[in-house]
Design a protein around this motif. Structure first.
Motif, short mmCIF file in Angstrom:
data_model
loop_
_atom_site.label_atom_id
_atom_site.label_comp_id
_atom_site.label_asym_id
_atom_site.label_seq_id
_atom_site.Cartn_x
_atom_site.Cartn_y
_atom_site.Cartn_z
N TYR A 1 42.73 44.39 45.04
CA TYR A 1 41.78 43.59 45.76
C TYR A 1 42.19 43.46 46.92
CZ TYR A 1 39.88 42.47 40.92
OH TYR A 1 39.38 42.36 39.85
N LYS A 2 41.07 43.73 48.00
CA LYS A 2 41.29 43.47 49.55
C LYS A 2 40.64 42.01 49.52
CE LYS A 2 41.13 48.09 50.89
NZ LYS A 2 40.47 49.27 51.78
N GLU A 3 40.84 41.45 50.84
CA GLU A 3 40.36 40.19 51.30
C GLU A 3 38.79 40.12 51.14
OE1 GLU A 3 44.38 40.52 53.18
OE2 GLU A 3 42.61 41.89 52.92
N SER A 4 38.09 41.07 51.13
CA SER A 4 36.71 41.21 51.71
C SER A 4 35.95 41.28 50.00
CB SER A 4 36.31 42.58 52.30
OG SER A 4 36.69 43.78 51.82
N ASP A 5 36.76 41.57 49.12
CA ASP A 5 36.36 41.70 47.80
C ASP A 5 35.79 40.48 47.28
OD1 ASP A 5 36.74 44.47 47.28
OD2 ASP A 5 38.76 44.18 46.60
N HIS B 1 45.94 38.20 51.86
CA HIS B 1 46.60 38.32 50.82
C HIS B 1 47.96 38.49 51.05
CE1 HIS B 1 42.85 39.87 48.45
NE2 HIS B 1 42.73 38.66 48.73
N ASP C 1 45.88 44.07 47.25
CA ASP C 1 46.11 44.75 48.54
C ASP C 1 46.31 44.09 49.59
OD1 ASP C 1 45.88 46.49 50.93
OD2 ASP C 1 44.28 47.61 49.99
N SER C 2 47.59 44.20 50.18
CA SER C 2 48.03 43.23 51.29
C SER C 2 48.31 43.90 52.50
CB SER C 2 49.52 42.54 50.81
OG SER C 2 49.39 41.54 49.62
N SER C 3 47.71 45.05 52.79
CA SER C 3 47.68 45.86 53.87
C SER C 3 47.44 45.02 55.14
CB SER C 3 46.70 47.14 53.94
OG SER C 3 46.99 47.82 52.90
#
Length: 295
Positions: free
Chosen positions: A122-126, A217, A265-267
């Protein structure tokens, strides 16, 4: 040094955060049940009492706030939502409002359990999609805090591990104690997270104070099941006699539904300087430092 107010300072993450933050801040630790056993200035307060919270801000005059206090046991929240709501939601909204009044940085610790586990990583935008009351309350806290104070840094935290105080151990200590006693431990092979040590997570929260407005994240770098996590830990600790076996979520009856895969997902965090170690490195460090998980 500037004053940093940390709520939940006697909790597992809060206690570790106090240790890391004291290098650069004058730390004021807010607790409810047990004073944190560290060199922070400990302040006993019920954060669900708005008048007391307002007075605390007026007296301490913090330069920044990190809000870690929560009722974070999903099963307890599922069974007693009316008890967890004032802590998890109302107090969080009030803290964001007070930070807005004082125009100071505000960091909030949310959770990977705001997701349903069907579309990881999961990304922040999800879009959020909680399946437990705990997850729902954290979503309400996130939304309300950002409405009241858009500058809030909402940090979604992963499964965390490490050392703590006598009142705030992580999930690994009782498991290791049970294994050392000769008991067999059954662990999920179908529940995946991106774990991080509390020390790495604390550094991420302090980074967010300066660099984040909105959601971020702060997961670890590796996606593992509970079984894989413990197998690696036992390998590093050289606990060759420990007995672990596999099980599935459906084998264990729990009050709160648990998502299968809430890997983060903490990219974005990595690009800002968040640098959690690998699990093997974290385990080796904890073993070397003898921080509660010696073999």
């Amino acid at each position: 040094m500037q004053k940093l107010l940390i709520t939940g300072s006697s909790g597992f993450l809060g206690w570790n955060l106090c240790q890391v933050a004291q290098q650069n801040w004058q730390v004021y630790g807010v607790y409810f049940s047990h004073p944190a056993e560290n060199s922070a200035i400990n302040l006993k307060i019920d954060i669900t009492n708005f008048a007391a919270l307002k007075q605390l801000f007026s007296e301490v005059k913090p330069a920044a706030v990190i809000h870690t206090a929560a009722q974070s046991q999903p099963n307890l929240c599922q069974n007693n939502p009316q008890e967890s709501y004032p802590v998890n939601v109302t107090a969080s909204w009030n803290i964001a409002g007070l930070c807005a009044d004082y125009n100071i940085p505000c960091v909030f610790t949310s959770t990977d359990l705001v997701f349903n586990g069907l579309n990881a990583p999961y990304k922040e935008s999800d879009p959020v999609s909680p399946i437990s009351i705990y997850g729902e309350q954290k979503v309400m806290a996130e939304t309300g805090m950002l409405e009241r104070y858009p500058q809030t840094a909402v940090c979604r935290m992963p499964l965390m591990f490490g050392a703590g105080s006598p009142h705030s151990q992580s999930f690994i200590q009782p498991m290791l104690n049970s294994l050392r006693a000769g008991n067999e431990l059954a662990l999920f092979i179908d529940e995946f997270r991106t774990p991080a040590s509390a020390t790495s997570a604390a550094k991420g929260l302090l980074l967010a104070l300066d660099k984040v407005h909105g959601i971020i994240h702060l997961g670890g770098k590796e996606r593992v099941s509970r079984y894989e996590f413990m197998r690696l830990l036992l390998q590093v600790l050289e606990m060759k006699e420990a007995k672990i076996t596999t099980c599935r979520q459906q084998d264990v009856k729990m009050s709160a539904p648990r998502p299968a895969d809430v890997s983060l997902d903490s990219s974005l965090g990595f690009s800002l300087g968040y640098q959690p170690l690998s699990l093997r490195e974290e385990f080796k460090f904890l073993k070397t430092q003898n921080l509660g998980i010696k073999s």
